[in-house]
Design a protein around this motif. Structure first.
Motif: not given
Lengths: 341, 341
Positions: A155-177
């Motif tokens: 069993v493991a945490a889904d680190h890849i999905q976790g990464g995507r969640a961060i990307a989503d969050h940053l995208a919604e805040l309007g970050h580009k770089r």
DNA sequence: CTGAAAGCGCTTACAG
DNA sequence: CTGAAAGCGCTTACAG
């Protein structure tokens, strides 16, 4: 002659009540066919004597020690307290005790730790393997908690999905770089997280990755990460692959006079103890330790009950990837931590 | 009929070698008077069969389980990983396994945790008691790790001396006005540390104390500590009673544009995992967990060997106050932490 | 409904 | 130097 226990045993209870040990055993376990009243009398008497059944006697007779092992690569790692706590809770709920073993330092230490637990008679164990090791034969059922991308995993945490969640969050805040900040490019967990972030970037977003270990190899341990320059280059978000690196980034940015979160955002992973405490509080992605522990322990216990505890097999779970949860924070809050002392 | 073990036992080894179980036992334990050659042959054969002695059989016969318990008020507390690691190491070195139990939440949970360990047959236990609790009867020897000013204590860090070390350090840096930052005035540890700081102040130095819990009761959880105002009032040093509070202070000061350490110093306690990682790195005072664990375990083991393991007595140690060590840091360094995964 | 007995695997005091 | 035997405390299949 073997040493007698100082506490009462079944035999003592039996003779003092004028019944047989079998009846006492049956009455106390509730299994046997003992009359209601007698059972009641026996239970009362046992309680008044402070009777505690001998694990040794029971274990010898039943072949079950009632104990599981937990092997951690480094107990002092800030990630493990939560895991250990969750495992202890899940095991206790399942009626098992937990023996801990630290495999700190080396693969050899890991092997020794596993062997110590076997010698102590554990019925099974949960192992968080040292990086790059594959648990082979442990002569008892083993549940492995590792990255989902590692072969031979329970069993493991889904680190890849976790990464995507961060990307989503940053995208919604309007970050580009986005600057991804990791420590060690050899870490599966960190790679999965970094990969998840990259795969979650949207059109117009881009990322670069800073590996601290490499930087320090060139410039010396504890060198500045040079984040001020990164801000000048146009990075507005710093996505650390662990809250520890996030903390380093946050304090370096603040020390250099950069306003977080106005000028730059900092995110982390793991929801470590300090993430709600710092100013500004850290947005992070948490592993669901309770679920991971529950899955690991229940799969392990099921395997033990089915196959017995002397088969050195890797336990499998039905659901082996546990989603991570984004914890978006804007302002500081209290630590969940009460002062225990 | 009781279930047979799947692994080899003494009897299997004995018959397959045509000797008695007593001889095999004596040969393997090295105690008996067995001829050199026979002993060698037996050992080889046992090893080739992968023989692992049954703890249950041994425990039942000898009355010794070989296991100690460790009761922690909250495994997830950042202070405990180091302690748990040190205890595990000391116990392993002494030939014991360690069963963990979390007494999180309540005094009732603590009692249950202790009882669970007793039922598992531990020979003794190390308890870090919940604040305000006194360990009474556990029906086995108990080593208590707590503050030295707590009655009924086996071993403790010298938090008062640790506080004085901070005062000395700040005095030498030339600070006059010290703000002590604690969380909870009901904590013995925090009070000892604060008292130590106050008692170590030199002529011309003064201190005030900020209790975060009280502040938050008035202003809400996660409220600013208002340290910028304190700087204006003339405080130049912020002596937190734990690194967690130090981190909160540091990030708030930095967020508010105050240069640490140029304008204000921040110190902590416990050398928690992040203290070398933040910028600037945190000066802190560390408990010597290795020594504390060694004293606790060795006193416990000595008591067990002398008095047996069914007496519910509080273990005492020769030296019960372990000095704390100042770790003065000026620049950030690497975390001692390798990425385990 | 209750009891006598076997046996889990080990160690140790004793006999040879 | 080696072995036969007892017994630690428990549970369970069986007999009554």
């Amino acid at each position: 002659m073997p040493p007698a226990r100082s506490g009462p045993n079944l035999s003592r209870i039996a003779t003092s009540l004028g019944v047989s040990v079998a009846t006492v055993s049956n009455a106390l376990s509730g299994k046997g066919r003992v009359s209601e009243q007698l059972a009641e009398r026996i239970k009362e008497h046992a309680a008044s004597l402070g009777y505690v059944p001998s694990q040794a006697g029971r274990a010898l007779r039943t072949g079950r020690s009632g104990v599981l092992g937990l092997v951690l690569p480094d107990i002092a790692n800030p990630l493990f307290p939560k895991l250990a706590q969750a495992i202890e809770f899940a095991a206790t709920t399942a009626g098992y005790g937990v023996l801990i073993a630290d495999s700190r330092g080396s693969v050899g230490a890991q092997t020794e730790a596993i062997n110590r637990l076997i010698e102590r008679g554990v019925e099974g164990m949960v192992i968080v393997p040292r990086r790059g090791t594959r648990i082979s034969a442990a002569s008892c059922p083993v549940a492995v908690i590792d990255t989902a991308s590692t072969p031979g995993n329970t069993v493991a945490a889904d680190h890849i999905q976790g990464g995507r969640a961060i990307a989503d969050h940053l995208a919604e805040l309007g970050h580009k770089r986005i600057l991804i900040i990791g420590n060690n490019p050899g870490s599966n967990v960190q790679n999965d997280r970094a990969g998840g972030i990259r795969s979650g970037l949207r059109a117009g977003m881009s990322s670069a990755t800073l590996w601290i270990e490499r930087l320090e190899r060139d410039r010396g341990d504890g060198c500045p990460l040079g984040l001020k320059e990164k801000v000048k280059e146009g990075f507005t978000a710093f996505a650390a692959l662990s809250d520890l690196q996030a903390l380093r980034a946050l304090t370096e940015l603040q020390r250099d006079g950069i306003d977080v979160p106005a000028t730059a955002s900092v995110t982390g992973f793991d929801d470590l103890i300090w993430s709600p405490v710092v100013t500004p509080a850290l947005t992070t992605v948490a592993m669901d330790m309770g679920t991971i522990a529950t899955i690991a322990i229940s799969s392990l216990v099921r395997t033990i009950q089915t196959m017995g505890s002397r088969e050195g097999i890797l336990v499998t779970a039905d659901a082996d990837r546990v989603p991570m949860r984004l914890i978006a924070r804007q302002s500081s809050g209290p630590s969940a931590l009460a002062d225990p002392l």
